[in-house]
Enzyme design. Structure first.
Site, PDB file in Angstrom:
ATOM      1  N   CYS A 255       6.211   3.066   1.113  1.00  0.00           N
ATOM      2  CA  CYS A 255       4.810   2.731   1.453  1.00  0.00           C
ATOM      3  C   CYS A 255       4.420   3.211   2.842  1.00  0.00           C
ATOM      4  O   CYS A 255       3.245   3.480   3.101  1.00  0.00           O
ATOM      5  CB  CYS A 255       4.592   1.233   1.358  1.00  0.00           C
ATOM      6  SG  CYS A 255       5.058   0.587  -0.243  1.00  0.00           S
TER       7      CYS A 255
ATOM      8  N   HIS B 185      -2.414   0.189   4.275  1.00  0.00           N
ATOM      9  CA  HIS B 185      -1.748   0.544   3.013  1.00  0.00           C
ATOM     10  C   HIS B 185      -2.230  -0.429   1.944  1.00  0.00           C
ATOM     11  O   HIS B 185      -2.287  -1.644   2.173  1.00  0.00           O
ATOM     12  CB  HIS B 185      -0.227   0.432   3.198  1.00  0.00           C
ATOM     13  CG  HIS B 185       0.524   0.391   1.911  1.00  0.00           C
ATOM     14  ND1 HIS B 185       0.330   1.315   0.912  1.00  0.00           N
ATOM     15  CD2 HIS B 185       1.461  -0.481   1.444  1.00  0.00           C
ATOM     16  CE1 HIS B 185       1.119   1.019  -0.115  1.00  0.00           C
ATOM     17  NE2 HIS B 185       1.805  -0.063   0.179  1.00  0.00           N
TER      18      HIS B 185
ATOM     19  N   ASN C 245      -1.634   0.164  -6.125  1.00  0.00           N
ATOM     20  CA  ASN C 245      -0.814   0.550  -4.978  1.00  0.00           C
ATOM     21  C   ASN C 245      -0.225   1.935  -5.267  1.00  0.00           C
ATOM     22  O   ASN C 245       0.607   2.079  -6.162  1.00  0.00           O
ATOM     23  CB  ASN C 245       0.280  -0.499  -4.796  1.00  0.00           C
ATOM     24  CG  ASN C 245       1.233  -0.208  -3.650  1.00  0.00           C
ATOM     25  OD1 ASN C 245       1.307   0.914  -3.168  1.00  0.00           O
ATOM     26  ND2 ASN C 245       1.975  -1.210  -3.238  1.00  0.00           N
TER      27      ASN C 245
END
Ligand code: UT7
Length: 352
Positions: free
Chosen positions: A116, A279, A309
């Site tokens: 991430c 993020h 995501n």
């Protein structure tokens, strides 16, 4: 020394929209649960056998390159961040280079495996190369094809409903104006909980960290390939796993901490931020961070509702959409931040 500035930005998401209702046909979940716990309404899934993280990366890259006013041949270094690479090795950087038709240039391609926070790590590396004058057009791409490797049965629902596919790209160039561009980047990691958000198999661990039995390694593995065992496949040990609550609790501490660290190092405060692009892990995490930093709704950009995501791609996709919609303008102070598997996390401040 130069500053590095984002001279061009682009993103690509696959056409196929997968709604929460569609996922509930494959597993015991619901639109209500997913929206309430994550904020996600839909995500995009790439065309299997036709698209990969490197081909999606190349599509985003072409847009960023064009917007930077250069051609693919002008790129003098490639940085490619993904956790869902086309192959175990080589990494996706060289595949994207080939897809872009720039193999003749033989420029370096660096693969980043920081999940991430991959884009933040890549940005920091690119910044160092541009600052010193070593490279003039660094192509930095975050791309993911999660849909190929998730468990879409009820067993995997805690992970699989969250992730989506896509890619984002930027071109970094030097500027002599040291008030513009990347002002700072901060990077951190702590491997204590490495397995709490991980795809363990296939790997070369041989059971070292978690026990041989768990993965079905034979007693005498001499000269026998044990990269993947039958037990891994039979017991569904080939999918990502995540201790969601631990990740959540750690993320809401580390996000504000690393953002504050960046602000402090530049003598700035959270009220100076024009746009925070976090993020896109979970809308509730972003909202928590927003509250902790005392930011208003128009100081934070979220698009997890549409894409889920997308890991290394989430920050550049969101940054690109924020810029395209006029929410990031020249002179704005933009803050990027990410937290994820490793655990690794980071932040960046950019004067746009
Ligand atoms: O970018 C990488 C970093 N990742 C993250 O930042 C993720 C951080 N964590 C999270 O976003 C959240 O922890 C999740 C969204 C993953 C999970 O939400 P949660 O509120 O922490 O739920 P939970 O894991 O505590 O599960 C609560 C319940 C459980 O049922 P019981 O045991 O209470 O009966 C789960 O089995 O929800 C169940 N559950 C689901 N139910 C319907 C878990 N996943 C699902 C699902 N649909 N998809």
């Amino acid at each position: 020394m130069f500053n590095s500035k984002i001279a061009g930005i682009g993103h690509y998401v696959p056409e196929r929209v997968v709604t929460n209702d569609e996922l509930s046909q494959y597993m015991d979940t619901s639109d209500e649960w997913i929206k309430e716990r994550t904020g996600i309404e839909e995500r995009r899934f790439a065309e299997k056998h036709e698209e990969t993280s490197s081909t999606m990366g190349a599509k985003a890259a072409r847009i960023a390159i064009e917007r930077a006013g250069i051609t693919p041949q002008d790129v003098d270094f490639i940085i490619f961040a993904t956790l869902s690479a086309d192959y175990y090795f080589p990494g996706g950087g060289v595949l994207m280079q080939r897809e872009l038709g720039i193999t003749d240039q033989e420029v370096g391609a660096l693969d980043i495996r920081n999940q991430c926070s991959g884009f933040l790590y890549g940005l920091s590396v690119a910044d160092q190369f541009v600052k010193t004058g070593m490279y003039k057009n660094v192509l930095l791409v975050g791309a993911e094809m999660h849909s190929m490797g998730l468990d879409f049965s009820t067993k995997g629902r805690g992970v699989s409903v969250i992730f989506g596919d896509g890619a984002g790209a930027v071109v970094l160039q030097p500027t002599e104006d040291n008030t513009q561009g990347v002002l700072t980047t901060k990077l951190h990691s702590n491997g204590t909980h490495a397995e709490e958000l991980a795809m363990i198999n296939p790997g070369s661990h041989g059971g070292y960290h978690l026990g041989k039995e768990k993965f079905g390694y034979p007693e005498d593995p001499t000269f026998k390939s044990i990269f993947v065992t039958q037990k891994m496949i039979d017991d569904d040990l080939i999918y990502p796993n995540m201790t969601g609550q631990l990740v959540f609790k750690t993320a809401v501490v580390k996000f504000p901490e690393v953002i504050k660290e960046a602000l402090d190092s530049c003598g700035l405060q959270s009220s100076d931020i024009d746009m925070l692009v976090p993020h896109q892990a979970n809308l509730r995490i972003a909202q928590f961070v927003q509250k902790r930093l005392g930011l208003s709704d128009d100081q934070v950009f979220n698009n997890i509702q549409k894409y889920g995501n997308t890991t290394a791609a989430s920050v550049p996709i969101a940054l690109c959409e924020a810029w395209e919609s006029g929410k990031v303008k020249e002179g704005d102070l933009v803050c990027l931040a990410a937290f994820g598997s490793g655990f690794t996390w980071g932040s960046a401040l950019i004067r746009w």
